[in-house]
Scaffold this active site. Structure first.
Site, PDB file in Angstrom:
ATOM      1  N   ASN A   1      11.882   0.951   7.976  1.00 15.60           N
ATOM      2  CA  ASN A   1      11.649  -0.501   7.980  1.00 15.60           C
ATOM      3  C   ASN A   1      12.874  -1.226   8.529  1.00 15.60           C
ATOM      4  O   ASN A   1      13.856  -0.597   8.916  1.00 15.60           O
ATOM      5  CB  ASN A   1      11.295  -0.989   6.570  1.00 15.60           C
ATOM      6  CG  ASN A   1      12.392  -0.637   5.586  1.00 15.60           C
ATOM      7  OD1 ASN A   1      13.514  -1.105   5.704  1.00 15.60           O
ATOM      8  ND2 ASN A   1      12.080   0.223   4.634  1.00 15.60           N
TER       9      ASN A   1
ATOM     10  N   LYS B   1       6.082  -7.489 -10.767  1.00 18.46           N
ATOM     11  CA  LYS B   1       6.981  -6.353 -10.522  1.00 18.46           C
ATOM     12  C   LYS B   1       8.035  -6.213 -11.628  1.00 18.46           C
ATOM     13  O   LYS B   1       8.335  -5.119 -12.076  1.00 18.46           O
ATOM     14  CB  LYS B   1       7.679  -6.545  -9.171  1.00 18.46           C
ATOM     15  CG  LYS B   1       7.472  -5.395  -8.220  1.00 18.46           C
ATOM     16  CD  LYS B   1       8.102  -5.652  -6.882  1.00 18.46           C
ATOM     17  CE  LYS B   1       7.084  -6.152  -5.880  1.00 18.46           C
ATOM     18  NZ  LYS B   1       7.669  -6.409  -4.561  1.00 18.46           N
TER      19      LYS B   1
HETATM   20  O1  PMT Z   1      18.903  -4.858   4.019  1.00 14.55           O
HETATM   21  P1  PMT Z   1      18.912  -6.294   4.536  1.00 14.55           P
HETATM   22  O2  PMT Z   1      18.630  -6.360   6.017  1.00 14.55           O
HETATM   23  O3  PMT Z   1      20.158  -7.023   4.144  1.00 14.55           O
HETATM   24  O4  PMT Z   1      17.690  -7.077   3.862  1.00 14.55           O
HETATM   25  C1  PMT Z   1      17.675  -7.264   2.505  1.00 14.55           C
HETATM   26  C2  PMT Z   1      16.309  -6.936   1.872  1.00 14.55           C
HETATM   27  C3  PMT Z   1      15.341  -8.030   2.232  1.00 14.55           C
HETATM   28  C4  PMT Z   1      15.820  -5.600   2.340  1.00 14.55           C
HETATM   29  C5  PMT Z   1      16.569  -6.822   0.359  1.00 14.55           C
HETATM   30  O5  PMT Z   1      17.120  -7.967  -0.096  1.00 14.55           O
HETATM   31  C6  PMT Z   1      15.278  -6.470  -0.403  1.00 14.55           C
HETATM   32  O6  PMT Z   1      14.422  -7.283  -0.670  1.00 14.55           O
HETATM   33  N1  PMT Z   1      15.183  -5.196  -0.818  1.00 14.55           N
HETATM   34  C7  PMT Z   1      14.064  -4.638  -1.524  1.00 14.55           C
HETATM   35  C8  PMT Z   1      12.942  -4.385  -0.596  1.00 14.55           C
HETATM   36  C9  PMT Z   1      11.799  -3.641  -1.250  1.00 14.55           C
HETATM   37  O7  PMT Z   1      11.675  -2.475  -1.035  1.00 14.55           O
HETATM   38  O8  PMT Z   1      11.073  -4.327  -2.055  1.00 14.55           O
HETATM   39  P2  PMT Z   1       9.805  -3.721  -2.863  1.00 14.55           P
HETATM   40  O9  PMT Z   1       9.131  -4.904  -3.390  1.00 14.55           O
HETATM   41  O10 PMT Z   1       9.021  -2.813  -1.989  1.00 14.55           O
HETATM   42  O11 PMT Z   1      10.456  -2.840  -3.996  1.00 14.55           O
HETATM   43  C10 PMT Z   1      10.767  -3.380  -5.269  1.00 14.55           C
HETATM   44  C11 PMT Z   1      11.976  -2.711  -5.859  1.00 14.55           C
HETATM   45  O12 PMT Z   1      11.722  -1.324  -6.093  1.00 14.55           O
HETATM   46  C12 PMT Z   1      13.238  -2.772  -5.006  1.00 14.55           C
HETATM   47  O13 PMT Z   1      14.324  -3.000  -5.860  1.00 14.55           O
HETATM   48  C13 PMT Z   1      13.322  -1.376  -4.391  1.00 14.55           C
HETATM   49  O14 PMT Z   1      14.675  -0.998  -4.136  1.00 14.55           O
HETATM   50  C14 PMT Z   1      12.712  -0.534  -5.506  1.00 14.55           C
HETATM   51  N2  PMT Z   1      12.063   0.711  -5.050  1.00 14.55           N
HETATM   52  C15 PMT Z   1      10.916   0.666  -4.320  1.00 14.55           C
HETATM   53  C16 PMT Z   1      10.305   1.829  -3.963  1.00 14.55           C
HETATM   54  C17 PMT Z   1      10.864   3.075  -4.343  1.00 14.55           C
HETATM   55  N3  PMT Z   1      10.309   4.194  -4.012  1.00 14.55           N
HETATM   56  N4  PMT Z   1      12.003   3.082  -5.047  1.00 14.55           N
HETATM   57  C18 PMT Z   1      12.619   1.932  -5.404  1.00 14.55           C
HETATM   58  O15 PMT Z   1      13.671   1.944  -6.060  1.00 14.55           O
END
Ligand code: PMT
Length: 409
Positions: free
Chosen positions: A212, A341
Site C-alpha cells: 500500500n 475498531k
Molecule cells: O505511513 P504514512 O505515509 O506516514 O501514512 C500514515 C498512515 C495513514 C498509514 C497511518 O497514519 C495509518 O493510518 N496507519 C494505519 C493504517 C491501517 O492499516 O489501518 P487499519 O484500519 O487497516 O488497521 C487498524 C489498526 O490495526 C492499525 O493500527 C494497524 O497497524 C493494525 N493492524 C492491522 C492489520 C494487521 N494485520 N495488523 C495490525 O496491527
C-alpha cells in the site's frame, strides 16, 4: 517537587510583561533552581541588568561580543548549561526571528545553537496574536519542537481584551514544576515503547507483491516524539527510507509475519503504537520463480489472512503493554468505523486518519487526525505536520502512563 539542581536559562524579551520575569526568577530561586538570564536589547528598555543579577545571583548576559568577558560568554556553553530555556515575554517579532532561524544577537544565537527544550511564553496584542503571520509562525515553531505556554485571554496593557496576555509567573512556575516532575518520573521508570510503521509487502513471486501507499513517516515521527520524552523506543518499520540513528533504533522488516515476530521479540514494553499499514492478506502460495505473463492458469490469487498485530498486543494477557494505541485509516464513516475498531481491537486510543483527503495522510508530510479514547472522547487535530501530530500523541500517551503517579503526588 523541588527544583534543586535544575538549571534554567531565562531570556527576557522586549515587552511590557518583561517585569514579570523578575517574579518568576524569584519563585524559581525560592525553590532552589539555578537561574541565569540573557537580557535582550529591547528587554533592557523594561528591566535592568542590576535587578536581574540581584535576583539570579549570577551575571546577566547581554551582548554576544562582550569586551569585558569575551572568553566567558560562549553561546554554545550557555545553551548547553541549561536544563531548559524559557523565553519571556516572547513577542510577535521574536517568534518571526525564531521561525526563520535568525542568529543576530546573543539570545537568538543561543536558541539556534541549543539542543535543550525551549519554552516560549508569548505576550502581545490580541490582533497581533491572531494575525495569520503569527499563527503560521506558531505552527512552524511547534513543528520545530518549541514548547508553549499561553497566551491567556484577558485585558492587555494596551487596554484591549482577548487572547494575547502572558501567562502569570505562577502559571509558568507550575508548568516548569510539572515539566521536571514528568522528566524525573520517565527517567526513573525506565519506560519502553515499540512503534510499528510503514507498509508490509506480501510477495506473490520474487518481484511482485501486495502492498500500500504508506511511507512510514507518521509512525517514525511518533517514535521520535516518544524518544524525545525520554522513553526508550524501538521502531519496527516496513520497507521505507528510514535507517537507525543514535536517536532511534529501527528494525526493518518486509512482511506482516516478520513484523509480528519482531513485535513478539520486543515484549515486554510499556507502550505499543501500531501505525503500520499492515497488509491484511497474503498470497497462500509464493512462486519461487517470476510468474510468466503467458502462464495460462493464473486467473486468481488465493489469499490468506495475516496475523493482526494490534489485536495480539491488546489481548495479550501475559505481556499487555500499559498503553496500546492503534491507527485507523478510513475513507468513509471515518469516526463511526474507528469507534467500532477501538472496541474490537481492545486498544486504549485510536488515531483516526481520513485517507480520502489528497493533501494529507499516506505518503505526505501532513496529516489530519482525530484521537479517540475508550470512552469515545474525541480530540481532533486539523491538518498539521506529522511531527506536530506525533508530539501531541506522545504527550497524551505519557499522561496515560503517568496518571497514577500524578494522582499520588
Ligand atoms: O505511513 P504514512 O505515509 O506516514 O501514512 C500514515 C498512515 C495513514 C498509514 C497511518 O497514519 C495509518 O493510518 N496507519 C494505519 C493504517 C491501517 O492499516 O489501518 P487499519 O484500519 O487497516 O488497521 C487498524 C489498526 O490495526 C492499525 O493500527 C494497524 O497497524 C493494525 N493492524 C492491522 C492489520 C494487521 N494485520 N495488523 C495490525 O496491527
Amino acid at each position: 517537587m523541588s527544583l534543586k539542581e535544575k538549571k534554567i536559562l531565562i531570556i527576557i524579551g522586549g515587552g511590557i510583561s518583561a517585569y514579570k520575569a523578575l517574579d518568576l526568577i524569584r519563585l524559581l530561586k525560592k525553590n532552589y533552581a539555578d537561574v541565569k538570564a540573557i537580557l535582550t536589547k529591547s528587554g533592557k528598555e523594561f528591566v535592568t541588568p542590576l535587578s536581574i543579577t540581584t535576583l539570579t545571583k549570577n551575571k546577566t548576559f547581554e551582548d554576544i561580543f562582550d569586551k569585558n568577558s569575551e572568553a566567558e560568554i560562549d553561546h554554545i556553553a550557555l545553551s548547553r548549561w541549561a536544563d531548559l530555556i524559557v523565553v519571556l515575554p516572547t513577542t510577535a517579532n521574536f517568534m518571526t526571528k525564531l521561525s526563520i532561524g535568525k542568529a543576530e544577537d546573543l539570545a537568538t544565537t543561543v536558541l539556534l545553537a541549543s539542543n535543550r527544550d525551549i519554552l516560549l511564553v508569548p505576550a502581545m496584542n490580541v490582533r497581533m496574536w491572531l494575525h495569520k503571520a503569527t499563527q503560521n509562525n506558531l505552527k512552524i515553531l511547534q513543528d520545530y519542537g518549541y514548547l508553549f505556554i499561553g497566551p491567556e485571554k484577558g485585558e492587555m496593557a494596551c487596554g484591549e481584551y482577548g487572547e494575547g496576555k502572558m501567562s502569570s509567573p505562577r502559571q509558568i512556575f507550575s508548568f516548569l514544576k510539572n515539566y521536571f516532575f514528568e522528566k524525573n518520573l520517565v527517567k526513573n521508570k525506565n519506560l519502553k515503547a515499540l512503534v510499528t510503521t510503514g507498509p508490509t509487502r506480501e510477495y506473490l513471486d520474487p518481484v511482485r507483491y501486495i502492498s500500500n501507499e504508506s511511507s512510514g513517516k507518521q509512525g517514525y515521527e511518533v517514535a521520535l516524539a516518544l524518544k524525545k520524552l525520554g522513553i526508550k523506543t524501538k521502531l519496527i518499520a516496513g520497507p521505507s527510507n528510514f535507517i537507525s540513528s543514535r536517536d532511534l533504533k529501527i528494525k526493518k522488516i518486509i512482511s506482516a509475519k516478520q513484523m509480528m515476530n519482531e513485535v513478539k521479540k520486543s515484549l515486554p514494553v510499556d507502550v505499543a503504537v501500531c501505525a503500520a499499514a499492515v497488509s491484511d492478506f497474503r498470497p497462500i502460495n509464493k512462486s519461487k520463480n517470476k510468474i510468466k505473463k503467458n502462464q495460462a492458469n493464473l486467473s486468481s490469487i488465493q489469499l490468506e489472512k495475516n496475523p493482526d498485530i494490534l489485536d495480539y498486543l491488546s489481548k495479550n494477557n501475559k505481556a499487555r503493554p500499559k498503553v496500546v494505541v492503534g491507527f485507523s485509516a478510513e475513507t468513509e464513516n471515518v469516526i463511526q468505523n474507528s469507534k467500532i475498531k477501538i472496541k474490537e481491537k481492545y486498544c486504549d486510543l485510536i488515531i483516526v486518519n481520513d485517507v480520502s483527503k489528497k493533501d494529507s495522510g499516506f505518503n505526505s508530510d501532513y496529516n489530519r487526525v482525530s484521537i479517540i479514547d475508550k470512552k469515545g472522547k474525541i480530540k481532533s487535530i486539523p491538518r498539521n505536520k506529522k511531527s506536530f501530530i506525533a508530539s501531541t500523541i506522545a504527550k497524551i500517551i505519557l499522561d496515560k502512563l503517568l496518571i497514577n503517579d500524578k494522582n499520588i503526588n
